[in-house]
Structure formats: structure tokens, C-alpha cells
Design a protein around this motif. Structure first.
Motif, PDB file in Angstrom:
ATOM      1  N   LYS A   1      43.056  -3.111  24.010  1.00  8.58           N
ATOM      2  CA  LYS A   1      43.822  -3.795  22.964  1.00  8.58           C
ATOM      3  C   LYS A   1      43.029  -4.951  22.373  1.00  8.58           C
ATOM      4  O   LYS A   1      42.892  -5.085  21.156  1.00  8.58           O
ATOM      5  CB  LYS A   1      45.147  -4.308  23.524  1.00  8.58           C
ATOM      6  CG  LYS A   1      45.973  -5.115  22.515  1.00  8.58           C
ATOM      7  CD  LYS A   1      47.221  -5.677  23.148  1.00  8.58           C
ATOM      8  CE  LYS A   1      48.119  -6.355  22.113  1.00  8.58           C
ATOM      9  NZ  LYS A   1      47.484  -7.552  21.518  1.00  8.58           N
TER      10      LYS A   1
ATOM     11  N   GLY B   1      40.088  -4.001  20.337  1.00  9.82           N
ATOM     12  CA  GLY B   1      40.421  -3.193  19.172  1.00  9.82           C
ATOM     13  C   GLY B   1      40.243  -1.700  19.335  1.00  9.82           C
ATOM     14  O   GLY B   1      40.390  -0.937  18.369  1.00  9.82           O
TER      15      GLY B   1
ATOM     16  N   SER C   1      42.179   0.386  20.845  1.00  8.68           N
ATOM     17  CA  SER C   1      43.457   1.079  20.649  1.00  8.68           C
ATOM     18  C   SER C   1      43.750   1.307  19.172  1.00  8.68           C
ATOM     19  O   SER C   1      44.413   2.274  18.809  1.00  8.68           O
ATOM     20  CB  SER C   1      44.596   0.299  21.308  1.00  8.68           C
ATOM     21  OG  SER C   1      44.684  -1.002  20.767  1.00  8.68           O
ATOM     22  N   SER C   2      43.247   0.410  18.316  1.00  9.39           N
ATOM     23  CA  SER C   2      43.439   0.584  16.868  1.00  9.39           C
ATOM     24  C   SER C   2      42.466   1.613  16.301  1.00  9.39           C
ATOM     25  O   SER C   2      42.792   2.359  15.377  1.00  9.39           O
ATOM     26  CB  SER C   2      43.261  -0.754  16.146  1.00  9.39           C
ATOM     27  OG  SER C   2      44.243  -1.676  16.567  1.00  9.39           O
TER      28      SER C   2
ATOM     29  N   PRO D   1      43.925   5.462  17.752  1.00  9.09           N
ATOM     30  CA  PRO D   1      45.363   5.293  17.967  1.00  9.09           C
ATOM     31  C   PRO D   1      46.063   6.448  18.667  1.00  9.09           C
ATOM     32  O   PRO D   1      47.144   6.250  19.227  1.00  9.09           O
ATOM     33  CB  PRO D   1      45.909   5.112  16.540  1.00  9.09           C
ATOM     34  CG  PRO D   1      44.910   5.780  15.661  1.00  9.09           C
ATOM     35  CD  PRO D   1      43.591   5.533  16.317  1.00  9.09           C
TER      36      PRO D   1
ATOM     37  N   ALA E   1      44.552   4.175  23.796  1.00  4.68           N
ATOM     38  CA  ALA E   1      45.746   3.652  23.124  1.00  4.68           C
ATOM     39  C   ALA E   1      46.948   3.551  24.058  1.00  4.68           C
ATOM     40  O   ALA E   1      48.089   3.730  23.641  1.00  4.68           O
ATOM     41  CB  ALA E   1      46.090   4.521  21.910  1.00  4.68           C
TER      42      ALA E   1
ATOM     43  N   HIS F   1      49.959   0.324  23.518  1.00  2.38           N
ATOM     44  CA  HIS F   1      51.123   0.527  22.654  1.00  2.38           C
ATOM     45  C   HIS F   1      51.613   1.973  22.669  1.00  2.38           C
ATOM     46  O   HIS F   1      52.479   2.325  21.865  1.00  2.38           O
ATOM     47  CB  HIS F   1      50.812   0.108  21.217  1.00  2.38           C
ATOM     48  CG  HIS F   1      50.814  -1.379  21.015  1.00  2.38           C
ATOM     49  ND1 HIS F   1      49.790  -2.048  20.378  1.00  2.38           N
ATOM     50  CD2 HIS F   1      51.709  -2.328  21.380  1.00  2.38           C
ATOM     51  CE1 HIS F   1      50.062  -3.345  20.352  1.00  2.38           C
ATOM     52  NE2 HIS F   1      51.215  -3.534  20.952  1.00  2.38           N
TER      53      HIS F   1
ATOM     54  N   ARG G   1      50.575   4.672  21.540  1.00  6.07           N
ATOM     55  CA  ARG G   1      50.598   5.167  20.161  1.00  6.07           C
ATOM     56  C   ARG G   1      50.656   6.690  20.082  1.00  6.07           C
ATOM     57  O   ARG G   1      51.031   7.260  19.056  1.00  6.07           O
ATOM     58  CB  ARG G   1      49.356   4.665  19.405  1.00  6.07           C
ATOM     59  CG  ARG G   1      49.337   3.145  19.194  1.00  6.07           C
ATOM     60  CD  ARG G   1      48.003   2.692  18.623  1.00  6.07           C
ATOM     61  NE  ARG G   1      47.896   1.247  18.531  1.00  6.07           N
ATOM     62  CZ  ARG G   1      48.170   0.538  17.439  1.00  6.07           C
ATOM     63  NH1 ARG G   1      48.598   1.153  16.355  1.00  6.07           N
ATOM     64  NH2 ARG G   1      48.034  -0.767  17.439  1.00  6.07           N
TER      65      ARG G   1
ATOM     66  N   LYS H   1      50.438 -12.054  14.112  1.00  8.75           N
ATOM     67  CA  LYS H   1      49.253 -11.215  13.997  1.00  8.75           C
ATOM     68  C   LYS H   1      48.313 -11.465  15.172  1.00  8.75           C
ATOM     69  O   LYS H   1      48.103 -12.596  15.589  1.00  8.75           O
ATOM     70  CB  LYS H   1      48.508 -11.519  12.681  1.00  8.75           C
ATOM     71  CG  LYS H   1      49.363 -11.312  11.434  1.00  8.75           C
ATOM     72  CD  LYS H   1      49.749  -9.860  11.259  1.00  8.75           C
ATOM     73  CE  LYS H   1      50.490  -9.655   9.947  1.00  8.75           C
ATOM     74  NZ  LYS H   1      50.939  -8.280   9.784  1.00  8.75           N
TER      75      LYS H   1
END
Length: 385
Positions: A142, A145, A147-148, A151, A157, A160, A162, A233
């Protein structure tokens, strides 16, 4: 016995909280409930403003800001209902929200707590609606980044979750403190929120303790609006610091044998994210803001049979609008591929309809607002800042 006690902790969000309380009242037409608001020494007229308008709500005035966990526990102590709903003061729930969630609880005795599908003020899904426990690997992915970037990956991921379909119910480890429907007896048995957490992390900790051999937590695709999701954020330096502190408390409590390793890994990720945040703040945001200043203002579309009152306050509310258009329904608005402010009139739509309308008409160029007829103001995320 009433079925649900709704516990809301407020800090200087009186107009958002009024909207939340009205939506809860709407939900009480389907489920019998009571509401407790704990004000964490807002220092404004929040309680005086709302107490007169909501005589059935119990208000508790704290003389200091005792934090989210402790304030909620004050509400838990007064609950004598089947369920407790922990709800943020910047949310909107629909008339069916409590009915559907309570029905699930009644039909699934193994369910100890429920979270729901949260969307931001423009209808977009908030990934914190369903989460996993913050293991070293999950937190690493996380904060760096990963996981982004990936996703849908079950490896990267997990934080979250995802890869789980947001339109289907799922057993999940962690629920968000913005909306948690809890079994009262189980909540009191595990001791409520841990007051070592001042803000952030307490929902993960309670989720961890709510899961027993016989109980589990569920995510349900019941939509609600959570405005705060637009303002919190992960690029914020303050958020990153608070997240780290909360993670450290969680690791120390639940993973004591590996807390030193977690601390090293997560702290490294924190430094990385803080560097990215600093670069964004100093270089990227000023450029982005300059583009916004140079861009043309959005057109404004008012959805109301009585739009003149709204037109009269648009300038005072800080809207920069090229043109103002009036429509009797959202369906009458033509297809828009440019920036558009869309204002919904709360005199003509209940909150369930408002939620559905925003989700069904979401678009990256659409910015939704709600006209609060009781206060003659327009409610939008910018009012929080």
C-alpha cells in the motif's frame, strides 16, 4: 426494544452532520432506532444548532477532543439496542440502508459486523470500504503504491482487497469506521474501541477483535455517500504520519513478535511516501493549480422545479460558472462531456434517490452538490476544507 443505536462523533461539521441526521431519520422509517451524537468540543455552535432541530437525538458535549475511539465508547455505553451503527458525520445513508443491513444480520447469525459500499460525493467507489489486516506485506504494498499499480493482483492488492467484486457480499477482515453496523452484545464483550487509538486504526483493531471462532465481518454492496473519502488523501503528509502511528500501535498489540520488523519496513515505506508527497506538494500541485486557474469555469445544471432560490445563492457559494441551466429532472440533462456542476434539490429528492442519482450519473467531468433548503446553502466536499 429498538433495533439500532446510531452513534456519531462530531467535530465542526454541523451542516454535513445535519444532512447525516436527516438521512438517518429517513432510514428509521424502515428500522426502529435512536441516535446519539457526541460532540468532541467543536468550539462552534454545532450542538446548539442541531439540538433544536433534532429533539429526539441525544447530544453529549465533551469539554475536550477525546478522540474518535473514546467518544464512540461513550455512545456504546448508552446503547441498549440489538445493534450499534458507528457512522461518520459526513455520510449520507439511504432509506433502505439499515433495513437491508439489519436483515442480513438477522439472516446470518455468524455475522458480527457489517461494512458497506462507500462512494465519494461524485459516486466513485472508495476502496477503504473493504480491507485486509495491515500485515507487513500488505502495508508495504500500500505505502509503496504496488496495490494501485496492480489493483487486481491477489499478491499486491490485499490491503484493499481490490480483486473482490465490490458489487457482491464478501467476508472481509477489516471494516471502515465511517460505517460499521455491530452486534451490541459482541461489541460490549470485546470492549468497544481501543482508546489508545486517537484517530485512524481503531476500526482495524475493533474488526480484529470482532472476529472470533463463531463470528466474522461482512462487506455488503449497499451504497452510501462518504464525503470525507474525497478529502483524506494518502499523499497528505499528515495522513501518512498518522497512518504510521496507528500501524505501530496495531503491530505492537497484535503482532508483538514481529513488531520491530514491521516498524522498520513500514517506516521505510513512510519515508518513501513522504518524499513523494513533498515532491507533489512543491512541484506538481502548483502546476496543476495553475492549469485549473487558466481553465474555463464549469457550467452549472440545477435539477429542481424551484430553481430560482438556488440561482440566487450560486455566486455567494463560490461557484465560478459560465452558464446556468435549469432542469426538472436529471434525465432531462443532455449528455455532457465537459466540466459540469450538478446541483440536486433536497426538497424534491429523498436521500436514497440522491445516492442512486449520483452513482448512476457519475462521470469524471461531473461534480455533484446538494442544495440544503433548510439552510439555503449548497453542500459539497469543498465545505469541509
Amino acid at each position: 426494544m429498538k433495533r439500532v443505536t446510531t452513534v456519531i462523533v462530531n467535530y465542526r461539521l454541523k451542516y454535513f452532520l445535519e444532512q447525516t441526521l436527516l438521512s438517518v431519520e429517513e432510514a428509521y422509517t424502515e428500522v426502529d432506532g435512536r441516535t446519539i451524537v457526541i460532540d468532541n468540543n467543536s468550539g462552534d455552535d454545532s450542538v446548539d444548532f442541531l439540538e433544536e432541530r433534532f429533539p429526539s437525538v441525544t447530544f453529549i458535549r465533551n469539554k475536550e477532543n477525546v478522540g474518535f475511539a473514546k467518544a464512540n465508547n461513550q455512545g456504546f455505553a448508552l446503547s441498549d439496542t440489538d445493534f450499534i451503527l458507528v457512522l461518520n458525520p459526513d455520510t449520507i445513508i439511504g432509506s433502505d440502508t439499515l433495513k437491508d443491513a439489519v436483515k442480513w444480520m438477522d439472516e446470518h447469525p455468524e455475522c458480527g459486523a457489517i461494512g458497506v459500499k462507500m462512494v465519494d460525493g461524485n459516486g466513485y467507489f472508495l476502496p477503504e470500504s473493504k480491507r485486509s489486516f495491515p500485515s507487513t506485506w500488505n502495508s508495504f504494498c500500500k505505502l509503496f503504491g504496488l496495490s494501485s499499480i496492480f489493483p487486481k493482483s491477489r499478491l499486491f492488492a490485499r490491503y484493499h482487497l481490490r480483486y473482490l467484486d465490490k458489487e457482491q457480499p464478501h467476508k472481509v477482515p477489516v471494516l471502515a469506521g465511517a460505517f460499521m453496523l455491530l452486534r451490541t452484545d459482541l461489541t460490549k464483550k470485546v470492549g468497544g474501541f481501543d482508546e489508545d487509538f486517537f484517530m485512524y486504526g481503531e476500526d482495524m483493531d475493533l474488526s480484529y477483535r470482532m472476529i472470533t471462532d463463531a463470528m466474522c465481518n461482512y462487506y455488503l454492496p449497499i451504497p452510501i455517500i462518504h464525503y470525507k473519502g474525497e478529502c483524506t488523501k494518502t499523499e497528505s503528509l499528515n495522513y501518512v504520519k498518522i497512518f504510521y502511528e496507528a500501524m505501530h500501535i496495531f503491530y505492537r498489540k497484535h503482532y508483538p513478535r514481529s513488531s520491530w520488523f514491521n516498524k522498520i519496513v513500514v517506516k521505510t515505506a513512510i519515508v518513501f511516501r513522504m518524499c513523494i508527497s513533498a515532491i507533489s506538494t512543491k512541484l506538481i500541485k502548483p502546476i496543476s493549480q495553475q492549469f485549473k486557474r487558466n481553465a474555463k469555469a464549469c457550467d452549472t445544471y440545477i435539477v429542481s422545479h424551484r430553481p430560482n432560490e438556488i440561482v440566487n445563492i450560486i455566486e455567494s457559494e463560490g461557484f465560478s460558472s459560465n452558464n446556468i441551466f435549469k432542469f426538472n429532472s436529471i434525465d432531462a440533462i443532455p449528455t455532457l462531456n465537459k466540466c459540469a456542476n450538478i446541483i440536486l434539490d433536497d426538497r424534491e429528492m429523498n436521500y436514497q434517490s440522491i445516492i442512486n442519482t449520483i452513482i448512476e450519473n457519475k462521470k469524471r467531468t461531473h461534480f455533484f452538490h446538494i442544495y440544503s433548503s433548510r439552510n439555503n446553502i449548497i453542500i459539497s466536499p469543498k465545505k469541509q476544507r
